[in-house]
Enzyme design. Sequence first.
Site, PDB file in Angstrom:
ATOM      1  N   LYS A  39     -10.083  40.613 -15.072  1.00  0.00           N
ATOM      2  CA  LYS A  39      -9.936  42.063 -15.235  1.00  0.00           C
ATOM      3  C   LYS A  39     -11.260  42.696 -15.637  1.00  0.00           C
ATOM      4  CE  LYS A  39      -7.416  45.419 -18.130  1.00  0.00           C
ATOM      5  NZ  LYS A  39      -6.845  46.268 -17.056  1.00  0.00           N
ATOM      6  N   GLU A  98       4.163  60.077 -22.055  1.00  0.00           N
ATOM      7  CA  GLU A  98       4.251  58.690 -22.525  1.00  0.00           C
ATOM      8  C   GLU A  98       3.010  58.196 -23.262  1.00  0.00           C
ATOM      9  OE1 GLU A  98       5.492  56.265 -19.214  1.00  0.00           O
ATOM     10  OE2 GLU A  98       7.078  57.655 -18.646  1.00  0.00           O
ATOM     11  N   HIS A 129      -3.136  54.967  -7.128  1.00  0.00           N
ATOM     12  CA  HIS A 129      -3.934  53.767  -7.352  1.00  0.00           C
ATOM     13  C   HIS A 129      -5.307  53.854  -6.704  1.00  0.00           C
ATOM     14  CE1 HIS A 129      -0.591  52.025  -9.344  1.00  0.00           C
ATOM     15  NE2 HIS A 129       0.173  52.157  -8.297  1.00  0.00           N
TER      16      HIS A 129
END
Length: 716
Positions: free
Chosen positions: A19, A445, A653
């Site tokens: 990552k 959120e 994305h």
Amino acid sequence: MIRTLGYGLPRLGPRREYKGLLEGFWGGSLSPQAFLQGLEELEGLRLTAYRQGVDLYPTGELSLYDPMLDLAVALGLYPVAPGDLEGYYALARGKGALPLRKWFGTNYHYLVPRLPERPHYRPQPGWFPYPVGREADSGEGLPTLMGPYTLVRLAQNPPTSPREVKAHLQALGEAYAELLRGAWGRPVLLQEPALILDGAEEDLPHLLEVYRLLGAQAPLVLLTYYLPLRPRVAEALAGLPLRGLGLVFEPGAPLPRVPAGTALVLGVVEGLSVWRTDLLPLRGALGPLVEAGQEVWLAPKAPLHHLPWGVAEPLPPELAGRLAFAGERLRELALLKGLLLGEAQGEAQAWYTPPSPWDRGLPPPPPPRPPREVRRQAQRELSLPPFPTTTIGSFPQTKELRSLRKRLHTGDLDQAAYWEKIQEAIRENIRLQEELGLDVLVHGEPERSDMVEFFAERLEGFYTTAKGFVLSYGSRVWRPPILFAPPRRREPLVLRETLFAQSLTPKPVKAILTGPITLAAWSYLPQGVGFGEAVLALAEALGEEVREVAAHGLRVVQVDEPALLEKLPLRAEDHAGYLALVGEAFSRVVGGLGPGVQVHLHLCYSDYAALRPFLETMDPDVVSLEGARQEGEFLEALAGVTCELGPGAFDVHSPLEAPVEEILARLQTYLRHLPAEGLWVNPDCGLKTRRPEEALTNLRNMVRAAQRLRERWGSS
């Protein structure tokens, strides 16, 4: 002979090195040379772990992004030269990026290639066997490649007639043969999970021809996983001159007879579950096979990338000494090998603890919701315009928000101070949405680390690890919670945050919950408890929250079920039972709500041709779904459904801007397949992964496109 084979060890690495490398390269802090060198070092680390744990392992397994994309460029489906990182990543996350779909019922997303209209492939040997990993390879590993049948079955445009299947497989056989000339005579691990799918039996004549051709180029280890093969498929493959045939092992089920020199590669330890394997019964089941002289390779039942590399943290008493992650699975294989050789008896006995009992009682489901027309009439009080605009739920997760959660968990911030900061974030999200002109708002959120983990932390019966990360796609990771006891609401799940957001605006605010299918699919479930049992128990807990939300006057509820079609069984005979489960679970969540409460369902990254019966059974009011990476024709499969639909207006994305005209053109394409009164305007998915400026730009363009659409349709 007994040997052990490991495969699929997480490319994420033990400390999320993958990552960091991807995001460093994409963000410009790593040069291409430093990025590739970092990948080489990561591959070296992975190969060292394999060498220390098992006898056999793949080499060249570390993908630049996704193995299906690697395969597509290796076969010349897209003109990307070896080493062209810009061209490669454009296919993953740029304009015109390939669609994402779920991989064999898991939460791993693969990029879906498109086959050429005429079966012709232009292999590029520079992409195989070394996308990365040349420096780390010592010549001992098995070069690995996803197989031709898996490509054919999982493509955007799979061939639909036997003649087309034959033509593509023949052309692919020639292309693969050219690629395999680079394997230097080593055995090649050819991964063919698609052989477990319905239809493989009909395609066997063409498959056998291809595998014979490839076997002439290099010794083949044909690996299947996830489910046992159909008996006819297994028997046909067993007649090939293979170096190894990989099967999911079922104790008591007959195994095919293979020629001398062919190893049976048996999936014997879990790759999708974290509970330790009971090894002693396997010794009894495998012992006669070994005693008869059959060469056996012991392997996982699924690639190990579905598990965290390891979890080095204190575990609660209910879990201590009962779990096995990717690294421990290699140890299990070695333990089982030792058992079969008459060793490690005591260690194997101490390895496994039987599961705890599970309370299986559930109350009856609530009554069904009122008919759709009654609901539609009552929901007019929401006063929504034509082509209503909304988002899926999450807003960008900034460094500040992540730091807040970290400080809360370390004790540097108390709950009161944390809630004050979350209120500030919600207040800003509501202000921004009103400024943009969105119609149905979300609180954004800011308190949620992950759409599953957040709920697991508020439900009894779950354990969430601190660093048990698993790769979902690209550089996106999540920490699957571990469900070990019946779930119960420990506290309100979404009520406080949604009520606060609703107090700030006269516009409706959605109360957003992750659905029971997704909570179960993206968690590790209790040993000995079926998927359906876990789903219904979770649905009951969520239903309590939804009814409390409605009792407090909130008018819009969204249930997120991105795993709905992900968990559609791989074989048709199991579909009816799954459809019934989904219907009951959704009813337990939203059943009993009054007609004025608008129920939204969110889905993404699925094959929507299978969706219609689920929408008819679940009967939501509005469905939002991914669409920006697909041609608008995918909506033909949903023509005539009675719920309203919100196909994605832009791709969340991609970091690139979606201009107003591009979004408007996409919406007009959708209107060729949907009635105007049934079209919602929303992004593909949540905005959590985007930078704030990227999200703001595309949301502003989306709202302007919706306004233009209203003008063209004569309403404002």
